[in-house]
Design a protein around this motif. Structure first.
Motif, mmCIF file in Angstrom:
data_model
loop_
_atom_site.group_PDB
_atom_site.id
_atom_site.type_symbol
_atom_site.label_atom_id
_atom_site.label_comp_id
_atom_site.label_asym_id
_atom_site.label_seq_id
_atom_site.Cartn_x
_atom_site.Cartn_y
_atom_site.Cartn_z
ATOM 1 N N PRO A 197 3.997 -13.900 -12.065
ATOM 2 C CA PRO A 197 3.012 -13.212 -11.231
ATOM 3 C C PRO A 197 2.199 -14.178 -10.373
ATOM 4 C CG PRO A 197 3.011 -12.269 -13.412
ATOM 5 C CD PRO A 197 3.906 -13.481 -13.471
ATOM 6 N N ALA A 198 1.777 -15.302 -10.942
ATOM 7 C CA ALA A 198 0.980 -16.263 -10.178
ATOM 8 C C ALA A 198 1.766 -16.801 -8.987
ATOM 9 C CB ALA A 198 0.524 -17.411 -11.072
ATOM 10 N N LYS A 199 3.040 -17.115 -9.195
ATOM 11 C CA LYS A 199 3.862 -17.641 -8.096
ATOM 12 C C LYS A 199 4.153 -16.553 -7.066
ATOM 13 C CE LYS A 199 5.927 -21.467 -10.565
ATOM 14 N NZ LYS A 199 7.106 -22.040 -11.196
ATOM 15 N N ALA A 200 4.366 -15.328 -7.527
ATOM 16 C CA ALA A 200 4.603 -14.219 -6.592
ATOM 17 C C ALA A 200 3.364 -13.968 -5.744
ATOM 18 C CB ALA A 200 5.001 -12.958 -7.360
ATOM 19 N N ILE A 201 2.195 -14.000 -6.363
ATOM 20 C CA ILE A 201 0.948 -13.802 -5.621
ATOM 21 C C ILE A 201 0.735 -14.952 -4.641
ATOM 22 C CG2 ILE A 201 -1.571 -13.805 -5.844
ATOM 23 C CD1 ILE A 201 -1.144 -12.129 -8.430
ATOM 24 N N ALA A 202 0.963 -16.182 -5.100
ATOM 25 C CA ALA A 202 0.803 -17.335 -4.206
ATOM 26 C C ALA A 202 1.749 -17.210 -3.010
ATOM 27 C CB ALA A 202 1.066 -18.635 -4.966
ATOM 28 N N LYS A 203 2.986 -16.814 -3.257
ATOM 29 C CA LYS A 203 3.940 -16.636 -2.163
ATOM 30 C C LYS A 203 3.475 -15.522 -1.228
ATOM 31 C CE LYS A 203 8.820 -16.092 -1.106
ATOM 32 N NZ LYS A 203 9.035 -17.301 -0.354
ATOM 33 N N SER A 204 2.964 -14.428 -1.808
ATOM 34 C CA SER A 204 2.510 -13.303 -0.972
ATOM 35 C C SER A 204 1.412 -13.731 -0.014
ATOM 36 C CB SER A 204 2.030 -12.137 -1.849
ATOM 37 O OG SER A 204 0.714 -12.359 -2.339
ATOM 38 N N LYS A 205 0.601 -14.686 -0.420
ATOM 39 C CA LYS A 205 -0.523 -15.120 0.405
ATOM 40 C C LYS A 205 -0.102 -16.087 1.506
ATOM 41 C CE LYS A 205 -3.990 -13.980 -2.968
ATOM 42 N NZ LYS A 205 -5.155 -14.399 -3.732
ATOM 43 N N VAL B 33 0.586 -8.707 7.060
ATOM 44 C CA VAL B 33 0.475 -8.618 5.605
ATOM 45 C C VAL B 33 -0.956 -8.999 5.279
ATOM 46 C CG1 VAL B 33 1.278 -9.539 3.401
ATOM 47 C CG2 VAL B 33 2.920 -9.157 5.257
ATOM 48 N N ILE B 34 -1.632 -8.164 4.484
ATOM 49 C CA ILE B 34 -3.064 -8.333 4.255
ATOM 50 C C ILE B 34 -3.424 -8.191 2.782
ATOM 51 C CG2 ILE B 34 -3.649 -7.461 6.562
ATOM 52 C CD1 ILE B 34 -4.442 -4.783 5.172
ATOM 53 N N THR B 35 -4.653 -8.576 2.468
ATOM 54 C CA THR B 35 -5.269 -8.295 1.178
ATOM 55 C C THR B 35 -6.265 -7.178 1.425
ATOM 56 O OG1 THR B 35 -5.000 -10.556 0.382
ATOM 57 C CG2 THR B 35 -6.703 -9.222 -0.689
ATOM 58 N N ALA B 36 -6.155 -6.105 0.639
ATOM 59 C CA ALA B 36 -7.013 -4.943 0.890
ATOM 60 C C ALA B 36 -7.252 -4.159 -0.392
ATOM 61 C CB ALA B 36 -6.364 -4.031 1.926
ATOM 62 N N GLY B 37 -8.389 -3.465 -0.417
ATOM 63 C CA GLY B 37 -8.688 -2.530 -1.488
ATOM 64 C C GLY B 37 -8.194 -1.145 -1.098
ATOM 65 N N LEU B 38 -8.244 -0.217 -2.033
ATOM 66 C CA LEU B 38 -7.739 1.133 -1.778
ATOM 67 C C LEU B 38 -8.545 1.891 -0.725
ATOM 68 C CD1 LEU B 38 -6.755 2.241 -5.396
ATOM 69 C CD2 LEU B 38 -5.270 1.409 -3.558
ATOM 70 N N ASP B 39 -9.731 1.380 -0.367
ATOM 71 C CA ASP B 39 -10.524 2.026 0.674
ATOM 72 C C ASP B 39 -10.105 1.599 2.087
ATOM 73 O OD1 ASP B 39 -11.410 -0.577 0.315
ATOM 74 O OD2 ASP B 39 -13.523 -0.098 0.600
ATOM 75 N N HIS B 40 -9.189 0.668 2.191
ATOM 76 C CA HIS B 40 -8.717 0.176 3.489
ATOM 77 C C HIS B 40 -7.805 1.216 4.148
ATOM 78 C CE1 HIS B 40 -6.555 -2.285 6.420
ATOM 79 N NE2 HIS B 40 -7.581 -3.123 6.343
ATOM 80 N N PRO B 41 -7.796 1.302 5.477
ATOM 81 C CA PRO B 41 -6.929 2.269 6.169
ATOM 82 C C PRO B 41 -5.444 2.164 5.827
ATOM 83 C CG PRO B 41 -8.530 1.368 7.704
ATOM 84 C CD PRO B 41 -8.702 0.621 6.414
ATOM 85 N N VAL B 42 -4.981 0.986 5.415
ATOM 86 C CA VAL B 42 -3.562 0.855 5.066
ATOM 87 C C VAL B 42 -3.167 1.820 3.942
ATOM 88 C CG1 VAL B 42 -3.776 -1.010 3.356
ATOM 89 C CG2 VAL B 42 -1.678 -0.817 4.688
ATOM 90 N N PHE B 43 -4.122 2.188 3.077
ATOM 91 C CA PHE B 43 -3.832 3.078 1.951
ATOM 92 C C PHE B 43 -4.280 4.524 2.214
ATOM 93 C CE2 PHE B 43 -4.101 -1.105 -0.222
ATOM 94 C CZ PHE B 43 -2.840 -1.115 -0.785
ATOM 95 N N ARG B 44 -4.750 4.808 3.426
ATOM 96 C CA ARG B 44 -5.275 6.142 3.739
ATOM 97 C C ARG B 44 -4.218 7.215 3.480
ATOM 98 N NH1 ARG B 44 -7.672 5.633 8.822
ATOM 99 N NH2 ARG B 44 -9.498 4.931 7.712
ATOM 100 N N GLY B 45 -4.595 8.222 2.710
ATOM 101 C CA GLY B 45 -3.723 9.352 2.416
ATOM 102 C C GLY B 45 -2.733 9.117 1.290
ATOM 103 N N MET B 46 -2.611 7.880 0.828
ATOM 104 C CA MET B 46 -1.640 7.593 -0.237
ATOM 105 C C MET B 46 -2.178 8.018 -1.594
ATOM 106 S SD MET B 46 -0.061 3.872 0.647
ATOM 107 C CE MET B 46 0.444 3.420 2.296
#
Length: 194
Positions: free
Chosen positions: A5-13, A92-105
């Motif tokens: 998980p740590a390496k996957a997160i680091a890669k995602s960033k 590709v971003i870091t966001a909480g569930l209140d961000h528009p990327v998650f709107r309606g999901m």
């Protein structure tokens, strides 16, 4: 074998662009897992270890989207934050569930297997919340936004150690991954509250 998980997160960033309409490909890339299913929904339906409890750090979290048969998947960073592709912006971003990327999901849950590959999501689960660590993470995000990029969860886990090693390497001190006295002194010189 999947990355931790740590390496996957680091890669995602390290990924900041692309993956328009390809959320599953983004998450697979971060974990180093080959293609198998064509969409997030099909990966969710074929996962053998589906959970609806709070996700652990690094978990792939799945969502439905009204009027969209493909669904969505993002990587949970902790502290209510996700690393996700944002198709509308091509980023590709870091966001909480209140961000528009998650709107309606609607959140379906998380899996501990992806495309038939078991993920070791037990790493880092023993770390406890610390107000001091949360303040340090916030300060690092402000001073070094290009590589700190913490989900401010107040836990000093493997990603925190990686960021600390990155800092130590950049300033030319011993790379221990620990917030020792020398590291704190150098961080303060750069304006980090620690």
């Amino acid at each position: 074998m999947a990355l931790t998980p740590a390496k996957a997160i680091a890669k995602s960033k390290t990924i900041t662009k692309g993956y328009v309409g390809l959320c599953l490909q983004f998450v697979r890339t971060c974990y180093g897992i080959p293609a198998k299913y064509p969409s997030a929904i099909s990966a969710w339906k074929n996962a053998k270890k589906r959970h609806t409890s709070a996700p652990p750090v690094g978990a792939p979290v799945f969502f439905t989207i009204p009027g969209n048969p493909y669904g969505h998947v993002a990587i949970y960073l902790g502290g209510g934050q996700y690393r996700t592709n944002y198709s509308a912006k091509g980023t590709v971003i870091t966001a909480g569930l209140d961000h528009p990327v998650f709107r309606g999901m609607t959140k379906l849950g998380w899996t501990s297997d992806l495309n038939g590959v078991t993920l070791d999501l037990t790493e880092d689960q023993g770390a406890k919340y610390s107000k001091e660590v949360a303040e340090w993470q916030r300060s690092m995000n402000k001073v070094f936004p290009s590589y700190a990029n913490f989900a401010v969860d107040g836990k000093f886990e493997s990603y925190s150690a990686k960021v600390t090693k990155d800092f130590q390497s950049r300033v030319g001190i011993k790379t221990t991954g620990k917030l020792d006295a020398t590291t704190k002194t150098y961080m303060r010189r750069y304006g980090v509250d620690i």
